[in-house]
Every structure is written in C-alpha cells, then in structure tokens.
Design an enzyme around this catalytic site. Structure first.
Site, short mmCIF file in Angstrom:
data_model
loop_
_atom_site.label_atom_id
_atom_site.label_comp_id
_atom_site.label_asym_id
_atom_site.label_seq_id
_atom_site.Cartn_x
_atom_site.Cartn_y
_atom_site.Cartn_z
N SER A 94 0.82 -1.21 0.00
CA SER A 94 0.00 0.00 0.00
C SER A 94 0.86 1.26 0.00
O SER A 94 0.52 2.26 -0.64
CB SER A 94 -0.89 0.03 1.25
OG SER A 94 -1.69 -1.13 1.31
N ILE A 119 3.47 -10.48 -8.51
CA ILE A 119 3.42 -9.79 -9.80
C ILE A 119 2.64 -10.61 -10.84
O ILE A 119 3.03 -11.73 -11.19
CB ILE A 119 4.84 -9.44 -10.30
CG1 ILE A 119 5.58 -8.63 -9.21
CG2 ILE A 119 4.79 -8.68 -11.61
CD1 ILE A 119 4.84 -7.38 -8.72
N GLN A 203 -7.17 4.79 -13.47
CA GLN A 203 -7.72 3.90 -14.51
C GLN A 203 -7.58 2.43 -14.09
O GLN A 203 -8.47 1.61 -14.38
CB GLN A 203 -7.05 4.14 -15.86
CG GLN A 203 -7.61 3.18 -16.92
CD GLN A 203 -7.40 3.65 -18.33
OE1 GLN A 203 -7.74 4.79 -18.66
NE2 GLN A 203 -6.88 2.79 -19.18
N GLU A 204 -6.47 2.09 -13.42
CA GLU A 204 -6.30 0.71 -12.93
C GLU A 204 -7.46 0.36 -11.98
O GLU A 204 -8.07 -0.70 -12.09
CB GLU A 204 -4.96 0.57 -12.19
CG GLU A 204 -4.80 -0.78 -11.53
CD GLU A 204 -3.39 -1.05 -10.99
OE1 GLU A 204 -2.51 -0.18 -11.16
OE2 GLU A 204 -3.19 -2.12 -10.41
N GLN A 298 -24.55 -18.95 -1.62
CA GLN A 298 -25.44 -19.49 -0.58
C GLN A 298 -26.70 -20.08 -1.20
O GLN A 298 -27.18 -21.15 -0.78
CB GLN A 298 -25.80 -18.37 0.41
CG GLN A 298 -26.59 -18.81 1.62
CD GLN A 298 -25.76 -19.64 2.60
OE1 GLN A 298 -24.54 -19.58 2.58
NE2 GLN A 298 -26.42 -20.43 3.43
N LEU A 299 -27.24 -19.41 -2.20
CA LEU A 299 -28.48 -19.88 -2.83
C LEU A 299 -28.26 -21.17 -3.65
O LEU A 299 -29.22 -21.84 -4.01
CB LEU A 299 -29.08 -18.78 -3.71
CG LEU A 299 -29.62 -17.56 -2.94
CD1 LEU A 299 -30.10 -16.49 -3.91
CD2 LEU A 299 -30.75 -17.95 -1.99
N HIS A 300 -27.00 -21.49 -3.94
CA HIS A 300 -26.70 -22.75 -4.62
C HIS A 300 -26.63 -23.92 -3.63
O HIS A 300 -26.52 -25.07 -4.05
CB HIS A 300 -25.34 -22.68 -5.33
CG HIS A 300 -25.35 -22.02 -6.68
ND1 HIS A 300 -25.55 -20.66 -6.86
CD2 HIS A 300 -25.17 -22.53 -7.93
CE1 HIS A 300 -25.48 -20.38 -8.15
NE2 HIS A 300 -25.26 -21.49 -8.82
N GLY A 325 -4.61 -3.47 -6.55
CA GLY A 325 -4.95 -2.15 -7.13
C GLY A 325 -5.25 -1.13 -6.05
O GLY A 325 -5.65 0.00 -6.35
N GLY A 326 -5.04 -1.50 -4.80
CA GLY A 326 -5.35 -0.63 -3.66
C GLY A 326 -6.45 -1.25 -2.83
O GLY A 326 -7.52 -1.58 -3.35
C1 LIG Z 1 -3.30 -12.01 -6.95
C2 LIG Z 1 -2.54 -10.72 -6.78
C3 LIG Z 1 -2.06 -10.05 -7.88
C4 LIG Z 1 -1.31 -8.88 -7.73
N1 LIG Z 1 -0.74 -8.28 -8.84
C5 LIG Z 1 0.14 -7.26 -8.66
C6 LIG Z 1 0.88 -6.75 -9.77
O1 LIG Z 1 0.74 -7.19 -10.91
N2 LIG Z 1 1.77 -5.75 -9.53
C7 LIG Z 1 1.97 -5.23 -8.28
O2 LIG Z 1 2.80 -4.34 -8.14
N3 LIG Z 1 1.27 -5.69 -7.21
C8 LIG Z 1 0.37 -6.70 -7.37
N4 LIG Z 1 -0.32 -7.19 -6.30
C9 LIG Z 1 -0.10 -6.61 -4.98
C10 LIG Z 1 -1.29 -5.81 -4.43
O3 LIG Z 1 -1.50 -4.63 -5.16
C11 LIG Z 1 -1.01 -5.56 -2.94
O4 LIG Z 1 -1.11 -6.82 -2.29
C12 LIG Z 1 -1.97 -4.56 -2.32
O5 LIG Z 1 -1.75 -3.26 -2.83
C13 LIG Z 1 -1.83 -4.50 -0.78
O6 LIG Z 1 -0.49 -4.38 -0.40
P1 LIG Z 1 0.11 -5.40 0.70
O7 LIG Z 1 -0.24 -6.78 0.28
O8 LIG Z 1 1.55 -5.07 0.88
O9 LIG Z 1 -0.68 -5.08 2.02
P2 LIG Z 1 -0.25 -4.01 3.14
O10 LIG Z 1 0.02 -2.71 2.49
O11 LIG Z 1 0.80 -4.59 3.99
O12 LIG Z 1 -1.61 -3.90 3.96
C14 LIG Z 1 -2.01 -4.85 4.96
C15 LIG Z 1 -3.33 -4.37 5.55
O13 LIG Z 1 -3.11 -3.09 6.17
C16 LIG Z 1 -4.03 -2.16 5.65
N5 LIG Z 1 -3.41 -0.83 5.59
C17 LIG Z 1 -2.23 -0.47 5.03
N6 LIG Z 1 -2.04 0.85 5.12
C18 LIG Z 1 -3.13 1.36 5.74
C19 LIG Z 1 -3.56 2.66 6.11
N7 LIG Z 1 -2.81 3.74 5.86
N8 LIG Z 1 -4.75 2.80 6.76
C20 LIG Z 1 -5.52 1.72 7.03
N9 LIG Z 1 -5.18 0.47 6.69
C21 LIG Z 1 -4.00 0.28 6.04
C22 LIG Z 1 -4.35 -2.66 4.26
O14 LIG Z 1 -5.57 -2.11 3.79
C23 LIG Z 1 -4.42 -4.15 4.51
O15 LIG Z 1 -5.69 -4.47 5.04
C24 LIG Z 1 -1.10 -8.35 -6.44
C25 LIG Z 1 -1.62 -9.01 -5.32
C26 LIG Z 1 -2.30 -10.19 -5.48
C27 LIG Z 1 -2.77 -10.90 -4.23
#
Ligand SMILES: Cc1cc2nc3c(=O)[nH]c(=O)nc-3n(C[C@H](O)[C@H](O)[C@H](O)COP(=O)(O)OP(=O)(O)OC[C@H]3O[C@@H](n4cnc5c(N)ncnc54)[C@H](O)[C@@H]3O)c2cc1C
Length: 339
Positions: A94, A119, A203-204, A298-300, A325-326
């Site tokens: 994040s 990734i 856009q993402e 659930q309905l299934h 994506g956030g």
């Molecule tokens: C299947 C999959 C595909 C992905 N593809 C890509 C990709 O192609 N490229 C890429 O770069 N990334 C990719 N990601 C990564 C994805 O974007 C991140 O997992 C996501 O942004 C969250 O980051 P994190 O996992 O480090 O969680 P963290 O940032 O460690 O967050 C952990 C928890 O803390 C919360 N948190 C963090 N900061 C705050 C805050 N300020 N206030 C309140 N709560 C907070 C979060 O909401 C979450 O609930 C992918 C992830 C998955 C699982």
C-alpha cells in the site's frame, strides 16, 4: 494462460485497444476497454489481460519515447509481448514510498537489486514495468520506472505462487541481482514515477470496478438460473420468499451499480473522473461483487462450494478485487481526503 491464448486475444482485438492505429492498435477510447473488461468480467475475469491493456500500456503511451513505443506497442497489441508491472515488494504494498528495490546509474545502464512480490503475468512477461528507487534522498522524486526485458541477465523468476483463487492467472515473485538495464529503457523522467503512478492508478482502479460489476451480474444470473431449476419443499428454491427477497436486493444493487458505472465511464472518457471518484468506484463495485457472490453461492447450497459450479470460482476470485490495485482501506483513505 499460455502464449497461444494471448495471441488469440490479440488477433480478435481484445488487447490494448487504446493504442493508435500507427502502432497496430484500434485507436479506440476507454469505452472500448470497458466493453472488453465487462465481457471478460462476465465470462471469466482475467486480471492479466486487464493489467496489460488497461494499465501497463497507458504508461508506455503517456510517457514512452517514440523508440520505446515503436519497439513494444505493436507486440503488446498482437499478444507477442506480454507485460507485467512491478510495484509491490515483500516489505511494502500500500505504501509505495516504501519501495526498496534500487537502481544505481552506472555508465549507460542502471544496476538493479531487490525483489517484487505478487506480480501478475510475471511467469511469462517479456517486458516488466519496474518501479525502482533511483535516488533514496529525493523524497517524492526518488522513484523511477524502468522497462525491463524478460531475458535480462540478473532477472530471477520465482515459482508461481499458490493463491486462494484466480487459478488461471500467474502471480510470482521476481528477484533482481545486479541486473543491468540500459539507461535508454528509463520510462519518462528519472524521479517521476510517483507522479506517473498517481496519474495512472485511477484507470487501474476503475478497470477493476468495471470488471467487478460484470462479475457480480454473472453471479446473480447464475443464482437465478440455479434456483429456478432446483426444487425443495414442494416448490423451486426461487419461489421461497427468502430467495426472492435476496435476489430482489441483489437486483436492486446491480441496477444502481450499472447506473453509477455509466456515470463514471462517461466522466472517465471525458477525462473528468477524479482520483477519489475512481477509488470510490473500486470500493463500491468490488464490495457489491463480494456481497452478490456470497449470496449467490449461498443460494446454490452445497453445489455452490463445488469446483464444477462456476459460482464457486466467482466467489473465490471476487475476494482479491478488494485488495489489489489498492485495498478497501486505502480507497477509503483516498475518498476521505477528498471530502
Ligand atoms: C493475486 C494478486 C495479484 C497482484 N498483482 C500485482 C501486480 O501485478 N503488480 C503489483 O505491483 N502488485 C500486485 N499485487 C499486490 C497488491 O496490489 C497488494 O497486495 C496490495 O496493494 C496491498 O499491499 P500489501 O499486500 O503489501 O498489504 P499491506 O500494504 O501490507 O496492507 C495490509 C493491511 O493493512 C491495511 N493498511 C495499510 N495501510 C493502511 C492505512 N494507511 N490505513 C488503514 N489500513 C491500512 C491494508 O488495507 C491491509 O488491510 C497483487 C496481489 C495479489 C494478491
């Protein structure tokens, strides 16, 4: 998704429709991307295609040099060049300012060390849009984007990660050990990556919102069809009042969702959708999907938990939409900042 699949997508015009005709694209606006995202969301959501067509290509279109565009855009459209974007790392997701992968300038190349996690498309990627730290002391101008070719020495691909869903999408860790990237592969200006990401992330996020709405519609349609067919206690499941009320609630939410999506699409196409509005859209439509997929499963009954029923896949795949994506929490933070 093997290479033949990507090539087929390219042949029928699904990849990177916004690329101008001079580079082999359709020269279409985002509405065309949205049609593809909706149809894919409704049939089988493919985040790999979405990240390639709705995200990565926009970085190249908006910030690439003429040489970079001519070199890679035609292949991105045809499916010959599969792309990834590497922002997330083992230590940060994040908080993009926490990126630690370094790129040190050395003569006419950058020497990259570090790692990226989760990734999408990384297993096959021919081109990786890699976010790196070029100047740790430059504050908001410390990050840059390098275009890393898939065969670069020092690029080490991990094993495909085992996920809770999205079985058809490859997700992987990448490690970089003294990986040399030619300086001409810098995308845009050195130090401008944070600015570029802030411009392109809406856009993402919106693309995830569009696909989520369509996935929710699919989940609903599956539940309607299943409950009209299955019988219990002398009538169809559909005729039970609980089922009718649950489906009526979903139908109402979907109706509101489609109307909101059209509003946001019109704004995005005119370049008016704000970053906060895109975050609100992602928050709303991914949570709508989460609710509708759960009710539909659930309905299934027990069938809904079986892999042979499509709803089980939608339910599993839906969960990640609220994270990548956030996350929901980051979306709320962004919306709150705009108030
Ligand atoms: C299947 C999959 C595909 C992905 N593809 C890509 C990709 O192609 N490229 C890429 O770069 N990334 C990719 N990601 C990564 C994805 O974007 C991140 O997992 C996501 O942004 C969250 O980051 P994190 O996992 O480090 O969680 P963290 O940032 O460690 O967050 C952990 C928890 O803390 C919360 N948190 C963090 N900061 C705050 C805050 N300020 N206030 C309140 N709560 C907070 C979060 O909401 C979450 O609930 C992918 C992830 C998955 C699982």
């Amino acid at each position: 998704m093997d290479r033949a699949f990507w090539k087929q997508c390219g042949e029928i015009g699904l990849l990177c429709p916004s690329v101008p005709e001079t580079y082999g694209g359709a020269g279409a606006n985002y509405l065309y991307n949205a049609v593809v995202a909706e149809e894919m969301g409704y049939s089988a959501y493919l985040p790999g295609v979405a990240v390639h067509s709705d995200v990565n290509v926009t970085y190249l279109l908006h910030y690439g040099t003429e040489a970079q565009k001519s070199r890679w855009l035609p292949g991105m459209v045809s499916g010959d060049v599969i792309t990834s974007i590497g922002m997330t790392e083992p230590g940060t997701g994040s908080d993009l300012r926490g990126i630690r992968t370094t790129a040190r300038r050395d003569g006419d190349s950058y020497v990259v060390n570090g790692a990226k996690l989760y990734i999408t498309n990384a297993y096959q990627a021919d081109l990786i849009f890699l976010v790196v730290k070029t100047n740790p002391d430059a504050g908001s101008r410390s990050l840059s984007i390098l275009l890393v070719e898939g065969n670069t020495p020092g690029l080490i691909r991990g094993k495909p990660l085992k996920k809770a869903g999205l079985d058809h999408s490859d997700t992987m860790e990448l490690t970089f050990e003294n990986m040399r990237v030619p300086a001409e592969n810098l995308l845009g200006e050195e130090g401008a990556a944070l600015h570029y990401m802030m411009a392109e992330l809406p856009q993402e996020r919106f693309s995830i919102a569009v696909a989520s709405q369509a996935q929710a519609q699919r989940a609903f349609d599956l539940a309607v069809s299943f409950t009209k067919d299955r019988k219990a206690f002398g009538s169809t499941i559909f005729d039970q009042q609980n089922t009718r009320f649950k489906l009526a609630e979903c139908q109402t939410e979907l109706q509101v969702g489609w109307a909101h999506l059209d509003w946001a699409l019109a704004r995005h196409t005119r370049g008016e959708l704000t970053a906060a509005e895109a975050c609100a859209a992602k928050l709303y439509h991914t949570n709508l999907l989460h609710r509708v997929a759960d009710i539909s499963l659930q309905l299934h009954g027990g069938a809904g938990y079986m892999a042979e029923y499509e709803i089980s896949h939608i339910w599993r795949d839906a969960r990640i939409q609220r994270i990548y994506g956030g996350t929901d929490e980051i979306m709320k933070d962004m919306v709150a900042r705009s108030i």
